[in-house]
Write a protein that holds these residues in place. Structure first.
Motif, PDB file in Angstrom:
ATOM      1  N   GLU A  11       0.840  -1.205   0.000  1.00  0.00           N
ATOM      2  CA  GLU A  11       0.000   0.000   0.000  1.00  0.00           C
ATOM      3  C   GLU A  11       0.876   1.256   0.000  1.00  0.00           C
ATOM      4  N   GLU A  15       1.075   4.217  -2.867  1.00  0.00           N
ATOM      5  CA  GLU A  15       0.932   5.653  -2.561  1.00  0.00           C
ATOM      6  C   GLU A  15       2.158   6.423  -3.023  1.00  0.00           C
ATOM      7  N   GLU A  43      -3.050  -6.306  -0.998  1.00  0.00           N
ATOM      8  CA  GLU A  43      -4.500  -6.380  -1.178  1.00  0.00           C
ATOM      9  C   GLU A  43      -4.770  -6.749  -2.629  1.00  0.00           C
ATOM     10  N   ARG A  46      -5.077  -4.160  -5.682  1.00  0.00           N
ATOM     11  CA  ARG A  46      -4.716  -2.778  -5.347  1.00  0.00           C
ATOM     12  C   ARG A  46      -3.504  -2.288  -6.137  1.00  0.00           C
ATOM     13  N   ASP A  78     -11.830  -5.745  -1.898  1.00  0.00           N
ATOM     14  CA  ASP A  78     -11.830  -4.369  -1.415  1.00  0.00           C
ATOM     15  C   ASP A  78     -12.561  -3.476  -2.416  1.00  0.00           C
ATOM     16  N   ASP A  80     -12.571  -0.385  -2.729  1.00  0.00           N
ATOM     17  CA  ASP A  80     -11.718   0.692  -3.258  1.00  0.00           C
ATOM     18  C   ASP A  80     -11.017   0.276  -4.548  1.00  0.00           C
ATOM     19  N   ASN A  83     -13.517   0.778  -7.295  1.00  0.00           N
ATOM     20  CA  ASN A  83     -13.689   2.207  -7.533  1.00  0.00           C
ATOM     21  C   ASN A  83     -12.480   2.800  -8.261  1.00  0.00           C
ATOM     22  N   ALA A  84     -11.281   2.430  -7.832  1.00  0.00           N
ATOM     23  CA  ALA A  84     -10.062   2.966  -8.464  1.00  0.00           C
ATOM     24  C   ALA A  84      -9.990   2.574  -9.939  1.00  0.00           C
ATOM     25  N   GLU A  87     -12.719   4.490 -11.851  1.00  0.00           N
ATOM     26  CA  GLU A  87     -12.357   5.891 -12.064  1.00  0.00           C
ATOM     27  C   GLU A  87     -11.262   6.043 -13.109  1.00  0.00           C
ATOM     28  N   GLY A 105     -18.278  -3.649  -8.211  1.00  0.00           N
ATOM     29  CA  GLY A 105     -17.991  -3.242  -6.836  1.00  0.00           C
ATOM     30  C   GLY A 105     -19.245  -3.192  -5.987  1.00  0.00           C
ATOM     31  N   GLU A 126     -17.957   3.768   0.656  1.00  0.00           N
ATOM     32  CA  GLU A 126     -17.477   3.014  -0.505  1.00  0.00           C
ATOM     33  C   GLU A 126     -18.619   2.730  -1.474  1.00  0.00           C
ATOM     34  N   MET A 129     -19.418   5.954  -3.262  1.00  0.00           N
ATOM     35  CA  MET A 129     -18.480   6.284  -4.344  1.00  0.00           C
ATOM     36  C   MET A 129     -18.771   5.454  -5.588  1.00  0.00           C
TER      37      MET A 129
END
Length: 157
Positions: A11, A15, A43, A46, A78, A80, A83-84, A87, A105, A126, A129
């Motif tokens: 993670e 980032e 994850e 991710r 997850d 997220d 969503n990631a 997006e 999701g 979540e 989103m």
């Protein structure tokens, strides 16, 4: 505990990759994403999601789609991650694929899509989103409103 530390390292690398990309350090960003991909305890999906967004931004769509395929094969849980990816696809004009990731999701986070409620959107950021992302791409595709879109509109009021 080693798995948690490795997951946290992945993670952190993702980032770092995002921040390096923001300041134009693309080589360092790519290195961070690739290192995160090599961590088995990350994850699921991710690192692939973050790297795909980076690759899209760099004009490397084929490689980005390969990362998205790899993420799907890992069966992410997850929300997220969904969503990631949604997006990233949306940002680069792949609206139908984005809608599918947003819906996937929502399906991951709910027993049944038909069970989604206004309360879910209010209490689960979540799900909110994902529903909002789905709404945006459906609007861009000029699709008629459905029950989920109506919930998003009610939530926005």
């Amino acid at each position: 505990m080693p798995g948690h530390q490795c997951a946290q390292r992945a993670e952190n690398l993702c980032e770092a990759g995002e921040y390096y990309a923001m300041v134009g350090e693309y080589e360092l960003a790519e290195r961070a994403f690739r290192e995160a991909l090599d961590i088995d305890e990350a994850e699921p999906g991710r690192p692939q999601a973050g790297y795909a967004a980076f690759l899209f931004d760099r004009g490397r769509a084929d490689e980005a789609f390969a990362q998205i395929t790899a993420a799907r094969r890992l069966r992410p849980e997850d929300l997220d991650v969904f969503n990631a990816i949604g997006e990233a696809l949306e940002a680069h004009g792949h609206l139908q694929q984005a809608a599918r990731w947003f819906v996937a999701g929502l399906a991951q986070g709910l027993e049944q899509l038909a069970d989604l409620s206004l309360d879910d959107l209010r209490t689960d950021p979540e799900l909110g989103m994902l529903a909002n992302g789905r709404f945006r791409v459906r609007q861009a595709l000029d699709l008629p409103l459905d029950h989920i879109d109506e919930l998003v509109l009610a939530y926005r009021r």
